[in-house]
Scaffold this active site. Sequence first.
Site, mmCIF file in Angstrom:
data_model
loop_
_atom_site.group_PDB
_atom_site.id
_atom_site.type_symbol
_atom_site.label_atom_id
_atom_site.label_comp_id
_atom_site.label_asym_id
_atom_site.label_seq_id
_atom_site.Cartn_x
_atom_site.Cartn_y
_atom_site.Cartn_z
ATOM 1 C CG ASP A 1 -1.603 -0.979 9.180
ATOM 2 O OD1 ASP A 1 -0.375 -0.810 9.197
ATOM 3 O OD2 ASP A 1 -2.373 -0.378 9.957
ATOM 4 C CD GLU A 2 1.934 3.573 7.153
ATOM 5 O OE1 GLU A 2 2.207 4.765 6.947
ATOM 6 O OE2 GLU A 2 2.021 3.032 8.275
ATOM 7 C CG ASP B 1 -2.740 3.957 6.879
ATOM 8 O OD1 ASP B 1 -2.608 2.801 7.326
ATOM 9 O OD2 ASP B 1 -2.721 4.966 7.605
#
Length: 351
Positions: A103-104, A8
């Site tokens: 983003d993950e 993350d």
Amino acid sequence: MRKIIHVDMDCFYAAVEARDNPNLKNVPLAVGGRSDRRGVIATCNYIAREFGVHSALSSAIAKKRCPDLIIVPPNLNKYRNVSKQILEIFSRYTSIIEPLSLDEAYLDVSESTKFKGSATLIAKDLKETIEAELSLTASAGVAPNKFLAKIASDWNKPNGLMVITPEQVESFVFNLPVNKIHGVGKVTARKLNNLNFRSCGDLQEASERFLTDKFGRFGRSLYRYARGIDEREVKSERERKSISVEKTFSEDCKDINEVLNKLPELLDSLKLRIARAKSNDFRSLFIKVKFSDFTVITRERRAEYLLLDVLEELIREGIDSKPKGVRLLGVGVRLNSQVEGELEQLSLPFY
């Protein structure tokens, strides 16, 4: 036994903006809409969070909490390009990657030969590689399954690394608060607490039947998660379950006709989104309405076609139940998919 890493990125949008503009590095920073035009915060750095700023907060309220807050408009094309660079780094360690957002992502490194198969060393190295090549930090969680890896990645943010070994699962889960379980929001957490379930250890005392009686299908997940069990695979390709678009208005819509006048533009955006996704097979239409007091209602009806009159009826039903100004309107379709996936949403905040 799988070896799963959940990565993350830390304050991703804000971190990219601060990287590209050194003047933003040590100031309270947020990415979002303008405070004078009903904007909403998408993300913010940790300096801003100390003032109570967080994602989904009204930009106007954020500025009141932190008068020195700098709000930068989002640049999604830039974030997508950086996200592609991050995925390329992930691919150096494994081909089994499941992105959850820009983003993950989950990585399955069970068969990786990097660092003699050590998931811990792989996670450490990929974090260092991201920082060295992109000047961004990431937090990572390593565990035998997706449920625990996601919890672990959030444990030591920012720039954290937490490992839950198979031997540690039982003791870690026993003491885990129920509100840490993915899918347990404020309402469900309150209901669990009212039943005297405050930790996963407490939940282990309940039968699966009891939990399904109280929480429906989610009760089965609660039963498994309370024991640290999650058999979901990391899927490189995932199908969408729904597609939607929404828009936050510059001023509240005061009556239903004003809201209905906004529908054609949203419907055009939804059609474009569906065409791009090549997903014409859907089973229902739904609407989302956020009112001036920030309460939200949703309505859904079975339909196999995009029907304007059905959406209008759903909006009338929803607004008639709460006669207040309307701040946001969203419309979407539920796809005919049997594969578990995430909601695909195109958000159109007013900037």
